[in-house]
Design a protein around this motif. Structure first.
Motif, mmCIF file in Angstrom:
data_model
loop_
_atom_site.group_PDB
_atom_site.id
_atom_site.type_symbol
_atom_site.label_atom_id
_atom_site.label_comp_id
_atom_site.label_asym_id
_atom_site.label_seq_id
_atom_site.Cartn_x
_atom_site.Cartn_y
_atom_site.Cartn_z
ATOM 1 N N THR A 13 2.789 14.760 0.483
ATOM 2 C CA THR A 13 3.147 15.453 -0.756
ATOM 3 C C THR A 13 2.876 16.950 -0.700
ATOM 4 O O THR A 13 3.393 17.700 -1.520
ATOM 5 N N GLY A 14 2.037 17.375 0.247
ATOM 6 C CA GLY A 14 1.693 18.788 0.345
ATOM 7 C C GLY A 14 1.366 19.154 1.766
ATOM 8 O O GLY A 14 2.230 19.335 2.608
ATOM 9 N N GLU A 15 0.070 19.190 2.043
ATOM 10 C CA GLU A 15 -0.414 19.624 3.347
ATOM 11 C C GLU A 15 -0.926 18.412 4.131
ATOM 12 O O GLU A 15 -1.830 17.716 3.693
ATOM 13 N N GLY A 16 -0.324 18.170 5.286
ATOM 14 C CA GLY A 16 -0.782 17.086 6.139
ATOM 15 C C GLY A 16 -1.520 17.667 7.325
ATOM 16 O O GLY A 16 -0.893 18.120 8.283
ATOM 17 N N GLY A 17 -2.835 17.667 7.289
ATOM 18 C CA GLY A 17 -3.631 18.321 8.304
ATOM 19 C C GLY A 17 -4.361 17.366 9.219
ATOM 20 O O GLY A 17 -5.273 16.657 8.790
ATOM 21 N N SER A 18 -3.944 17.282 10.461
ATOM 22 C CA SER A 18 -4.706 16.677 11.546
ATOM 23 C C SER A 18 -5.031 15.198 11.288
ATOM 24 O O SER A 18 -4.323 14.493 10.577
ATOM 25 N N GLY A 19 -6.138 14.735 11.932
ATOM 26 C CA GLY A 19 -6.513 13.328 11.814
ATOM 27 C C GLY A 19 -6.893 12.922 10.415
ATOM 28 O O GLY A 19 -6.796 11.746 10.050
ATOM 29 N N GLY A 20 -7.326 13.874 9.603
ATOM 30 C CA GLY A 20 -7.640 13.563 8.217
ATOM 31 C C GLY A 20 -6.423 13.126 7.439
ATOM 32 O O GLY A 20 -6.528 12.334 6.495
ATOM 33 N N ALA A 21 -5.245 13.634 7.826
ATOM 34 C CA ALA A 21 -3.991 13.195 7.215
ATOM 35 C C ALA A 21 -3.533 11.871 7.818
ATOM 36 O O ALA A 21 -3.146 10.941 7.112
ATOM 37 N N LEU A 22 -3.572 11.782 9.145
ATOM 38 C CA LEU A 22 -3.090 10.578 9.814
ATOM 39 C C LEU A 22 -3.910 9.350 9.446
ATOM 40 O O LEU A 22 -3.402 8.228 9.487
ATOM 41 N N ALA A 23 -5.170 9.547 9.056
ATOM 42 C CA ALA A 23 -6.015 8.414 8.673
ATOM 43 C C ALA A 23 -5.454 7.656 7.478
ATOM 44 O O ALA A 23 -5.841 6.512 7.227
ATOM 45 N N LEU A 24 -4.544 8.268 6.737
ATOM 46 C CA LEU A 24 -3.819 7.582 5.657
ATOM 47 C C LEU A 24 -2.337 7.482 5.960
ATOM 48 O O LEU A 24 -1.540 7.119 5.088
ATOM 49 N N GLY A 25 -1.930 7.803 7.192
ATOM 50 C CA GLY A 25 -0.511 7.982 7.459
ATOM 51 C C GLY A 25 0.150 7.005 8.393
ATOM 52 O O GLY A 25 1.347 7.155 8.683
ATOM 53 N N VAL A 26 -0.549 5.992 8.899
ATOM 54 C CA VAL A 26 0.082 5.018 9.788
ATOM 55 C C VAL A 26 0.797 3.997 8.911
ATOM 56 O O VAL A 26 0.168 3.113 8.317
ATOM 57 N N VAL A 74 0.846 -1.186 0.000
ATOM 58 C CA VAL A 74 0.000 0.000 0.000
ATOM 59 C C VAL A 74 0.888 1.244 0.000
ATOM 60 O O VAL A 74 1.846 1.329 0.772
ATOM 61 N N VAL A 75 0.561 2.198 -0.872
ATOM 62 C CA VAL A 75 1.222 3.498 -0.886
ATOM 63 C C VAL A 75 0.140 4.558 -0.709
ATOM 64 O O VAL A 75 -0.856 4.557 -1.448
ATOM 65 N N THR A 76 0.316 5.440 0.275
ATOM 66 C CA THR A 76 -0.650 6.515 0.483
ATOM 67 C C THR A 76 0.013 7.857 0.235
ATOM 68 O O THR A 76 1.200 8.047 0.534
ATOM 69 N N LEU A 77 -0.737 8.781 -0.321
ATOM 70 C CA LEU A 77 -0.269 10.139 -0.598
ATOM 71 C C LEU A 77 -1.137 11.100 0.208
ATOM 72 O O LEU A 77 -2.359 11.125 0.042
ATOM 73 N N ILE A 78 -0.504 11.884 1.069
ATOM 74 C CA ILE A 78 -1.208 12.738 2.015
ATOM 75 C C ILE A 78 -1.141 14.186 1.560
ATOM 76 O O ILE A 78 -0.046 14.740 1.383
ATOM 77 N N ASP A 79 -2.298 14.797 1.359
ATOM 78 C CA ASP A 79 -2.370 16.213 0.982
ATOM 79 C C ASP A 79 -3.770 16.719 1.279
ATOM 80 O O ASP A 79 -4.646 16.717 0.417
ATOM 81 N N THR A 80 -3.983 17.145 2.507
ATOM 82 C CA THR A 80 -5.311 17.591 2.927
ATOM 83 C C THR A 80 -5.206 18.620 4.038
ATOM 84 O O THR A 80 -4.339 18.499 4.911
ATOM 85 N N PRO A 81 -6.074 19.623 4.035
ATOM 86 C CA PRO A 81 -6.118 20.536 5.176
ATOM 87 C C PRO A 81 -6.723 19.886 6.404
ATOM 88 O O PRO A 81 -6.608 20.404 7.517
ATOM 89 N N GLY A 82 -7.377 18.744 6.237
ATOM 90 C CA GLY A 82 -7.993 18.022 7.335
ATOM 91 C C GLY A 82 -9.244 17.313 6.869
ATOM 92 O O GLY A 82 -9.697 17.474 5.739
#
Length: 577
Positions: A440-453, A397-405
């Motif tokens: 890749t850009g903006e890693g915001g809060s739990g919305g970012a971590l939900a793809l970041g573990v 699995v590869v995840t790309l994180i870019d969200t304000p939240g």
């Protein structure tokens, strides 16, 4: 009569069911019954469908067990045995499904194909037995199962015994889940009732043929019994896709390559997880020293601006660079399809990868369409569903994180936003396959971590990652939105600080001026970093992966270095507030 006239006399004509334009029957059949005038896909018989999907010469029929042909002694206007004899005579089939071992583009599969012309493709004891036996054969041979459905529902002439076939076939699908075998459902027109409410919707991947309709109750039943006015597009493939109930809508001519791609992903782990030679030679540009990160020591607020630049590549842009044949899979199978999350299967140098990422956009129209990269519960549940599939198949699995939240609207809260995020954190912590996350850009809060573990977390050099946005932090602690630059500095959200604190494992240097100045080069840099990282992780067994991932997250907060003297911390500002 001349030979030409004789040949002409033997030609059979048919008409497109949609536009009614006459066609040569032979030509229409050779075109898989796709009208060349209006593009409508007419219904195919089971033999025609089998020939269209399987490689020539690869079909080996599975034996069918005998079942009771008239268990109830049922008769309506005609005795049931008489209806069965007529259906067999009209279709040339013994029952409403054909099951066979096949290959699709050289990939082995067990294929079960239903035929609506045989008593409406109804699910009776014989059909249930054949579907179950096909699943058991797939289990015994460790082969993926593909079911092509076309049915009006359970067979009324067999009463409660027909109803039990729903449970019987669902049980067989569950056994394939437990064994880690891929299941694919191809929904064709129409698919209703007991078939839709059992094996047709229990597969790992549900592909609807363009023009198909699927539902539990048909439109005539709903309109007739409840008197409800049905909306436009009711139960169509496209409506099902928008509602998150199918993964993809595919035109008939593309079904075979799509199935082959899925079968290829399923075979990689079973082939011993081979690593391409090209990956062994990859030497990515990765920075592991915080002081060597480009821009280290610069203005954090400027980093925020760069991370949010709309010119930066999105997940769909990266998919084209990272993967050779990305195919998007959509929907949470419950409530909808979230435009802020893009997910799907592809491959890099023959290695299948499940790619999942936040999707923003490059202009106002795209940003609005993607909800500015803020995922709803449906987005997180889609991600969870496909990560679970990756775990089942042994695919990285590869995840790309870019969200304000995560999206904070009323609908999201009502839909269980917190539950969806928490479920993803737990799932990713125990996912038995390599997981690489890239900010890749903006890693915001739990919305970012939900793809970041993940086993490894990488970040582009102008990316940021934080518990809250600088604006949100300033509003809460400074009580002044103008203090956002100060909050950005206090949050230590830039790539160098993230590396220093171990939140990310390495930094990918961006081209001069930022990723948006050379997105093609950025894509190549990310691909090199991801493939080199996966090369290390693929060699580890699931137990070692999970143990290392547990250690990675267990250590956070234990002995974290304090910031240099004189610089404010979030906690000190909170105490002053």
């Amino acid at each position: 009569m001349s030979a030409g006239a004789a040949a002409g006399a033997e030609c059979r004509w048919t008409a497109c069911p949609e536009c009614r334009v006459p066609q040569f029957e032979e030509h229409f059949r050779e075109a898989s019954r796709i009208c060349p005038v209006c593009g409508h896909s007419a219904r195919l018989g089971a033999r025609e469908r089998l020939a269209a999907l399987a490689d020539p010469g690869s079909v080996h029929a599975l034996e069918a067990a005998e079942v009771a042909h008239d268990p109830l002694g049922f008769a309506d206007t005609r005795p049931y045995p008489e209806r069965l004899r007529a259906a067999r005579q009209d279709t040339g089939l013994e029952e409403a499904v054909l099951c066979a071992e096949v290959t699709v583009h050289g990939r082995p599969a067990v294929l079960a194909v239903m035929d609506f012309a045989f008593l409406g493709g109804s699910l009776g004891c014989a059909v249930g037995e054949r579907i179950t036996a096909a699943a058991e054969h797939a289990l015994a041979t460790a082969t993926p199962l593909i079911v092509v459905s076309a049915s009006g529902g359970a067979r009324m002439q067999e009463g409660a015994l027909a109803l039990m076939q729903m449970a019987k076939t669902s049980q067989a699908m569950a056994q394939l889940d437990e064994a880690g075998l891929l299941t694919v459902s191809v929904v064709t027109d129409p698919t209703y009732g007991g078939v839709a409410a059992s094996y047709a919707t229990l597969a790992d991947v549900i592909v609807a043929e363009a023009g198909a309709h699927m539902g539990f109750a048909g439109p005539r039943v709903i309109a007739g019994t409840l008197g409800q006015t049905l909306p436009d597009g009711f139960q169509t493939a496209e409506t099902l896709l928008a509602g998150g109930l199918v993964d993809d809508v595919v035109r008939r001519g593309q079904l075979r390559p799509v199935l082959a791609r899925l079968l290829g992903a399923a075979s990689w782990a079973r082939d011993g997880r081979p690593v391409p030679a090209a990956w062994r030679e990859t030497r990515p540009e990765l920075v592991r020293d915080p002081d060597q990160v480009p821009g280290a020591g610069g203005d954090p607020w400027q980093a925020v601006a760069l991370a949010r630049d709309p010119g930066r590549p999105t997940t769909l842009d990266y998919a084209a660079c990272l993967l050779d044949d990305f195919r998007r899979l959509r929907g949470d199978r419950v409530a909808g399809d979230c435009p802020a999350v893009v997910a799907g299967l592809g491959s890099a140098d023959g290695v299948p990868i499940m790619l999942i990422g936040h999707q923003k956009g490059h202009d106002t129209r795209e940003l609005v369409a993607s909800n500015f990269g803020m995922a709803t519960p449906a987005g997180f549940r889609t991600a969870a569903r496909l990560m679970t599939l990756a775990g089942k198949l042994g695919v990285p699995v590869v995840t790309l994180i870019d969200t304000p939240g995560a999206y904070a609207g009323v609908e999201a809260e009502a839909g269980g936003q917190a539950h969806a995020i928490a479920a993803n954190l737990r799932l990713m912590a125990r996912l038995p396959v390599p997981v690489v996350a890239v900010v890749t850009g903006e890693g915001g809060s739990g919305g970012a971590l939900a793809l970041g573990v993940a086993d490894r977390v990488l970040a582009l050099s102008n990316a940021v990652y934080s518990v809250i946005s600088p604006e949100g932090c300033a509003a809460i602690l400074w009580r002044d939105a103008a203090a956002a630059p100060a909050a950005a500095a206090a949050l230590r959200l830039g790539a160098a600080d993230l590396l220093r604190h171990g939140v990310v494992d390495a930094v990918i240097p961006e081209p001069a001026g930022g990723a948006h100045h050379d997105p093609a080069l950025t894509g190549r840099l990310v691909r090199a970093a991801v493939t080199a990282t996966l090369r290390e992780l693929i060699a580890l067994d699931p137990g070692a992966l999970l143990a290392a991932r547990h250690r990675r997250y267990r250590r956070f907060g234990a002995g974290v270095p304090a910031p240099p003297p004189g610089e404010p911390t979030v906690s000190s500002e909170r105490s002053r507030a």
